[in-house]
Design a protein around this motif. Structure first.
Motif, short mmCIF file in Angstrom:
data_model
loop_
_atom_site.label_atom_id
_atom_site.label_comp_id
_atom_site.label_asym_id
_atom_site.label_seq_id
_atom_site.Cartn_x
_atom_site.Cartn_y
_atom_site.Cartn_z
N ALA A 52 0.83 -1.21 0.00
CA ALA A 52 0.00 0.00 0.00
C ALA A 52 0.86 1.26 0.00
CB ALA A 52 -0.92 -0.02 1.22
N THR A 53 1.95 1.22 0.79
CA THR A 53 2.84 2.39 0.82
C THR A 53 3.49 2.62 -0.53
OG1 THR A 53 3.29 1.92 3.15
CG2 THR A 53 4.80 3.40 2.01
N ARG A 54 3.91 1.54 -1.18
CA ARG A 54 4.53 1.69 -2.50
C ARG A 54 3.52 2.22 -3.52
NH1 ARG A 54 8.15 -3.89 -2.93
NH2 ARG A 54 9.74 -3.28 -1.41
N GLU A 55 2.29 1.70 -3.47
CA GLU A 55 1.27 2.20 -4.40
C GLU A 55 0.99 3.68 -4.15
OE1 GLU A 55 -2.08 -0.27 -3.91
OE2 GLU A 55 -1.20 -2.03 -4.96
N GLN A 56 0.91 4.05 -2.86
CA GLN A 56 0.67 5.46 -2.55
C GLN A 56 1.81 6.34 -3.03
OE1 GLN A 56 0.13 6.13 1.61
NE2 GLN A 56 -0.31 8.32 1.40
N GLN A 57 3.04 5.88 -2.79
CA GLN A 57 4.19 6.67 -3.24
C GLN A 57 4.28 6.71 -4.76
OE1 GLN A 57 7.47 4.88 -1.27
NE2 GLN A 57 7.02 5.81 0.72
N ALA A 58 3.93 5.60 -5.43
CA ALA A 58 3.91 5.61 -6.89
C ALA A 58 2.87 6.60 -7.41
CB ALA A 58 3.64 4.21 -7.42
N GLN A 59 1.68 6.61 -6.75
CA GLN A 59 0.65 7.56 -7.16
C GLN A 59 1.10 9.00 -6.93
OE1 GLN A 59 -2.11 6.75 -8.69
NE2 GLN A 59 -2.73 8.89 -8.90
N GLN A 60 1.77 9.24 -5.79
CA GLN A 60 2.28 10.58 -5.53
C GLN A 60 3.34 10.98 -6.55
OE1 GLN A 60 3.69 10.55 -1.51
NE2 GLN A 60 1.64 10.40 -0.59
N ALA A 61 4.22 10.03 -6.90
CA ALA A 61 5.24 10.32 -7.92
C ALA A 61 4.59 10.62 -9.27
CB ALA A 61 6.22 9.16 -8.04
N ALA A 62 3.55 9.83 -9.62
CA ALA A 62 2.85 10.08 -10.89
C ALA A 62 2.17 11.45 -10.87
CB ALA A 62 1.82 8.97 -11.13
N ASP A 63 1.57 11.80 -9.72
CA ASP A 63 0.95 13.12 -9.62
C ASP A 63 1.99 14.23 -9.76
OD1 ASP A 63 -1.43 11.82 -9.25
OD2 ASP A 63 -1.40 11.97 -7.05
N ARG A 64 3.16 14.03 -9.13
CA ARG A 64 4.21 15.04 -9.26
C ARG A 64 4.68 15.16 -10.70
NH1 ARG A 64 6.20 12.69 -4.48
NH2 ARG A 64 7.78 11.59 -5.69
#
Length: 371
Positions: free
Chosen positions: A334-346
């Motif tokens: 879940a943390t990796r998915e959240q960080q991947a989503q944050q990176a994609a948003d950035r």
């Protein structure tokens, strides 16, 4: 060396004629070895001549090919030389044009500087010099300077924003890596804890098994010792008891009166007291045997209960460890998915900022032109 003279003897003439005939015959028939093996002399000569003609044709073809290759090489060298010459001419032309243009610009600037250095002489100016026509832009240079300053400031602000964004992304990446390292460290500690618990449980099982083995060995030694004592007691009774021994001579042992000797033929059996005594001994032996069997069953049941309890505890710990590991993996995922989503948003935000369209008011911020 003087020339040979013609032979005058008839024998010499005959030998010389014979030699000439043999030479002509050998030349006509060919070598004797080929005749002996049955070779076709004419065919061999034809093959030799054909081979010679083929070699001559090959040499001629090779010579023609070499001449053609040389001509091609000369043509390629000529083409390359012409290309190099054309490129050099083009480069010289471009250099001359650039020098001419720069010289013209320098001359124009020099003339403009000379004109500006002269200044304005009102006496030599006509009345039209004081006129100001609509549309003239007297503040063009100042406005251009201000626009350049504004563009420079905007560029500096943009670079500062980029640096801040890069710093924030670096901090976020560092925090993400630190969190990943912390998660890996926790997983490693959990794994090590599970390994320690498993090792401790295995050591406890080994110690318990060793205690049970020692107890069984001690019980075996005690049982063997009791059996030996019983056997020795039985042998001693056989040797010393008047009741058990049926040999009068064997019953007459030192310390036993002669009148107490047992006679085999006069023995009437056990008395009531003796029978009761023996029956009570048998009952005691049976009770002791039953008690030992009960103790053995209780020990076996206790051991089985201990083993089942230990297996249950191990299974429960293993189940809990698997649950913790699964939960940890879910949290990491879940943390990796959240960080991947944050990176994609950035990335999307950066792309949007980089590809943002220029509004009409962007150029108005640098000033307006009235020309």
């Amino acid at each position: 060396m003087p020339p040979p003279t013609a032979p005058e003897d008839k024998d010499e003439l005959r030998v010389e004629a014979r030699r000439q005939r043999e030479l002509e015959r050998a030349k006509k028939l060919g070598p004797g070895r080929l005749r002996n093996i049955g070779a076709d002399i004419a065919g061999v000569k034809n093959q030799v001549e054909e081979r010679q003609r083929q070699d001559a044709a090959n040499r001629e073809a090779q010579r023609a090919s070499d001449e053609e290759d040389a001509a091609i090489r000369r043509y390629l060298l000529q083409v390359e030389s012409e290309d190099a010459l054309a490129k050099r001419r083009e480069l010289l032309t471009l250099r001359n044009d650039w020098a001419t243009q720069t010289a013209g610009v320098r001359e124009a600037r020099a003339q403009e500087a000379v004109v500006r250095a002269r200044g304005i002489d009102p006496d030599t100016c006509a009345p039209g010099a004081a006129q100001k026509f609509e549309g003239e832009d007297a503040a063009r240079l100042e406005r251009a300077r201000l626009q350049a300053l504004q563009l420079k400031q905007w560029s500096l602000d943009k670079m500062a924003d980029e640096a801040q964004r890069d710093a924030r992304e670096s901090d976020a990446q560092a925090a993400y890596m630190a969190e990943l390292f912390a998660i890996e460290r926790l997983m490693e500690e959990l794994h090590q804890g599970n390994e320690r618990e498993r090792a401790a449980a295995a050591a406890e099982i080994s110690r318990f098994n060793q205690r049970m083995l020692n107890q069984q060995r001690q019980d075996g030694r005690d049982r063997q010792r009791r059996d030996q004592e019983e056997n020795a007691r039985e042998i001693q009774l056989t040797l010393q008891s008047h009741l058990v021994s049926e040999n009068p001579l064997q019953a007459a042992l030192p310390g036993v009166p002669f009148e107490r000797r047992v006679r085999v033929d006069h023995w009437k059996g056990f008395s009531g007291e003796q029978t009761k005594h023996f029956l009570s001994q048998n009952d005691e032996l049976l009770a002791d045997k039953a008690r030992r069997a009960q103790q053995s069953r209780e020990q076996a049941e206790e051991h089985a209960r201990g083993q089942r309890e230990l297996q249950r505890v191990l299974a429960q710990e293993e189940h809990l460890a698997q649950q913790r590991r699964a939960q940890m993996e879910l949290d990491v995922r879940a943390t990796r998915e959240q960080q991947a989503q944050q990176a994609a948003d950035r990335e999307k935000a950066n792309a949007d900022r980089a590809r943002g369209k220029i509004e009409p008011g962007f150029f108005q911020a640098f000033g307006r032109s009235y020309r």
